[in-house]
Design an enzyme around this catalytic site. Structure first.
Site, mmCIF file in Angstrom:
data_model
loop_
_atom_site.group_PDB
_atom_site.id
_atom_site.type_symbol
_atom_site.label_atom_id
_atom_site.label_comp_id
_atom_site.label_asym_id
_atom_site.label_seq_id
_atom_site.Cartn_x
_atom_site.Cartn_y
_atom_site.Cartn_z
ATOM 1 N N GLU A 43 0.830 -1.206 0.000
ATOM 2 C CA GLU A 43 0.000 0.000 0.000
ATOM 3 C C GLU A 43 0.865 1.257 0.000
ATOM 4 O O GLU A 43 2.026 1.240 0.421
ATOM 5 C CB GLU A 43 -0.930 -0.005 1.227
ATOM 6 C CG GLU A 43 -1.908 -1.167 1.166
ATOM 7 C CD GLU A 43 -2.930 -1.174 2.294
ATOM 8 O OE1 GLU A 43 -2.760 -0.427 3.290
ATOM 9 O OE2 GLU A 43 -3.913 -1.943 2.169
ATOM 10 N N CYS A 52 -2.051 -4.755 -5.536
ATOM 11 C CA CYS A 52 -2.574 -5.978 -4.927
ATOM 12 C C CYS A 52 -1.554 -7.114 -4.991
ATOM 13 O O CYS A 52 -0.697 -7.160 -5.885
ATOM 14 C CB CYS A 52 -3.824 -6.449 -5.658
ATOM 15 S SG CYS A 52 -5.224 -5.352 -5.526
ATOM 16 N N GLU A 54 -1.922 -10.215 -5.902
ATOM 17 C CA GLU A 54 -1.966 -11.041 -7.120
ATOM 18 C C GLU A 54 -1.083 -10.428 -8.204
ATOM 19 O O GLU A 54 -0.313 -11.118 -8.879
ATOM 20 C CB GLU A 54 -3.399 -11.144 -7.660
ATOM 21 C CG GLU A 54 -4.389 -11.817 -6.731
ATOM 22 C CD GLU A 54 -5.119 -10.842 -5.823
ATOM 23 O OE1 GLU A 54 -4.483 -9.894 -5.311
ATOM 24 O OE2 GLU A 54 -6.318 -11.037 -5.606
ATOM 25 N N CYS A 83 -9.730 -8.621 -6.956
ATOM 26 C CA CYS A 83 -10.421 -7.408 -7.427
ATOM 27 C C CYS A 83 -10.499 -7.409 -8.960
ATOM 28 O O CYS A 83 -9.847 -8.209 -9.639
ATOM 29 C CB CYS A 83 -9.698 -6.160 -6.919
ATOM 30 S SG CYS A 83 -8.229 -5.735 -7.874
ATOM 31 N N CYS A 86 -7.130 -7.026 -10.881
ATOM 32 C CA CYS A 86 -6.330 -8.266 -10.870
ATOM 33 C C CYS A 86 -6.931 -9.310 -11.783
ATOM 34 O O CYS A 86 -6.200 -10.071 -12.438
ATOM 35 C CB CYS A 86 -6.205 -8.798 -9.441
ATOM 36 S SG CYS A 86 -5.119 -7.780 -8.438
HETATM 37 N N1 THU Z 1 -6.115 -6.359 -2.188
HETATM 38 C C1 THU Z 1 -5.331 -7.326 -2.754
HETATM 39 O O1 THU Z 1 -4.128 -7.424 -2.474
HETATM 40 N N2 THU Z 1 -5.909 -8.174 -3.632
HETATM 41 C C2 THU Z 1 -7.223 -8.108 -4.017
HETATM 42 O O2 THU Z 1 -7.620 -8.763 -4.961
HETATM 43 C C3 THU Z 1 -8.146 -7.265 -3.268
HETATM 44 C C4 THU Z 1 -7.507 -6.168 -2.513
HETATM 45 C C5 THU Z 1 -5.486 -5.418 -1.250
HETATM 46 C C6 THU Z 1 -5.382 -4.003 -1.752
HETATM 47 C C7 THU Z 1 -5.329 -3.236 -0.444
HETATM 48 O O3 THU Z 1 -3.986 -3.217 0.009
HETATM 49 C C8 THU Z 1 -6.145 -4.084 0.514
HETATM 50 O O4 THU Z 1 -6.232 -5.375 -0.071
HETATM 51 C C9 THU Z 1 -7.541 -3.550 0.776
HETATM 52 O O5 THU Z 1 -8.213 -3.281 -0.395
#
Ligand code: THU
Length: 127
Positions: A43, A52, A54, A83, A86
């Site tokens: 983040e 993310c 993935e 998401c 991804c």
């Molecule tokens: N996040 C992922 O790493 N993968 C996903 O497919 C959904 C969201 C992360 C992004 C962010 O750091 C946190 O989860 C909350 O959205």
């Protein structure tokens, strides 16, 4: 199903950099040759720059020179699903592969990337 792949995704949650959401995500991708590369969410204080888990795992694999993938696993506390961004990148780089979605206790379900992103846009439409 590859338990090593799932274990790697779960392990990668420990490396997540998620000080804003506190939602720790780990992922791992298995290459055609059987290598496993992990990723975690990273983040940013400028929230939209977050990447993310993935995508980090796939970009890491690409950067290491791998181009062909046969499965991906993603691990969260509560079995959250990949998401939309991804899903597109998984389709672009892997086409139709099984995606193992795990919670903190292990596997929740396995779903194919074609089910995650039906009617996908991809390079076949770029004429
Ligand atoms: N996040 C992922 O790493 N993968 C996903 O497919 C959904 C969201 C992360 C992004 C962010 O750091 C946190 O989860 C909350 O959205």
């Amino acid at each position: 199903m590859n338990q090593t792949l799932i274990n790697k995704a779960m392990e990668m949650r420990n490396n997540a950099h998620a000080p804003y959401s506190n939602y720790l995500v780990g992922a791992a991708v298995e290459t055609e040759s059987g290598e496993i590369l992990g990723g975690c969410n990273v983040e940013s204080s400028s929230y939209g720059l977050t990447c993310c888990a993935e995508r980090v795992s796939l970009f890491r694999a690409i950067a290491e020179g791998y181009t062909s993938f046969k499965a991906l696993a993603v691990a969260t506390d509560n079995g959250g699903s990949p998401c939309g961004a991804c899903r597109q990148v998984i389709w672009d780089l892997c086409k139709n592969i099984p995606v193992h979605i795990c919670d903190k206790n292990g596997l929740v379900k396995t779903i194919f990337s074609s089910e995650l992103l039906p009617h996908a846009f991809d390079d076949s439409q770029l004429t």
